[in-house]
Write an enzyme that holds these catalytic residues in place. Sequence first.
Site, PDB file in Angstrom:
ATOM      1  N   ASP A 203       0.878  -1.173   0.000  1.00 37.34           N
ATOM      2  CA  ASP A 203       0.000   0.000   0.000  1.00 37.34           C
ATOM      3  C   ASP A 203       0.911   1.216   0.000  1.00 37.34           C
ATOM      4  O   ASP A 203       1.640   1.448   0.976  1.00 37.34           O
ATOM      5  CB  ASP A 203      -0.893   0.012   1.246  1.00 37.34           C
ATOM      6  CG  ASP A 203      -1.946  -1.082   1.217  1.00 37.34           C
ATOM      7  OD1 ASP A 203      -2.412  -1.422   0.125  1.00 37.34           O
ATOM      8  OD2 ASP A 203      -2.295  -1.591   2.297  1.00 37.34           O
TER       9      ASP A 203
ATOM     10  N   ASP B  52     -13.528  -3.482  -1.707  1.00 34.43           N
ATOM     11  CA  ASP B  52     -13.404  -3.214  -0.276  1.00 34.43           C
ATOM     12  C   ASP B  52     -14.789  -3.349   0.320  1.00 34.43           C
ATOM     13  O   ASP B  52     -15.688  -2.557  -0.007  1.00 34.43           O
ATOM     14  CB  ASP B  52     -12.848  -1.809  -0.028  1.00 34.43           C
ATOM     15  CG  ASP B  52     -11.436  -1.637  -0.577  1.00 34.43           C
ATOM     16  OD1 ASP B  52     -10.706  -2.634  -0.667  1.00 34.43           O
ATOM     17  OD2 ASP B  52     -11.068  -0.484  -0.917  1.00 34.43           O
TER      18      ASP B  52
END
Length: 252
Positions: free
Chosen positions: A11, A130
């Site tokens: 990330d 998500d």
Amino acid sequence: MLAKRIIPCLDVKDGRVVKGVNFVNLRDAGDPVELAALYDREGADELVFLDISASVEGRATMIEVVRQTAGEIAIPFTVGGGISHIDDMKRLLRAGADKIGINTAAVRNPQLISDGARKFGSQCIVVAVDAKFNDAWGEWEVYTHGGRTPSGIRALEWVREAERLGAGEILLTSMDADGTKDGFDIRLTRAVSESIGIPVIASGGAGKKEHFYDVFTEGKADAGLAATIFHYKEMTIQEVKDDLLHKGVEIR
């Protein structure tokens, strides 16, 4: 049955790898190019690179970091974050990405999935989802913009639609489990895996070697993705693979 894959996730925010809990409280975890090279040497099957602030900031993924990372590794490499047009995909593939991850832009414009699959092949298009449990619905809701914005879309309906439109893979992150190290969200992963015929990469919650075994056997995932445990040297990719082999799970 396809051999299971172990995938570290980078990330990236402002050119650095970061990690948090439930998508917040981010802390620095290192240089993306150095970490990518390390994971390649350590036996990762693939790598996922997510520019987590690109969609929020309304800018394209950092091409130069992608190019440098691709130059250091020999394993398949998925890149996502801030991709909203076919031209964005083309630039990233030219920079060295093997697959393209799309999330927010795909929810806004589902046609992007089919356009990408038609131009580059379904195997190239990874739809990142998500998902967070919605108590009022009794099922999971899709979130966009790096987990900041509820979409009003039910996750199981969305993954079926993504498959129909030509997605080759689903990268499924449980926002409830993310960074907790309490284990992958087995209920969510199994529900998604049983809803579609394309591979599912489970993400969010890995904290022990056993968690990978659980998500492959009970959750029916095709790959397990993790960040915190690998970035902070809590366990190695090889340790996870050795444990899975010992338990009879076929891995890459």
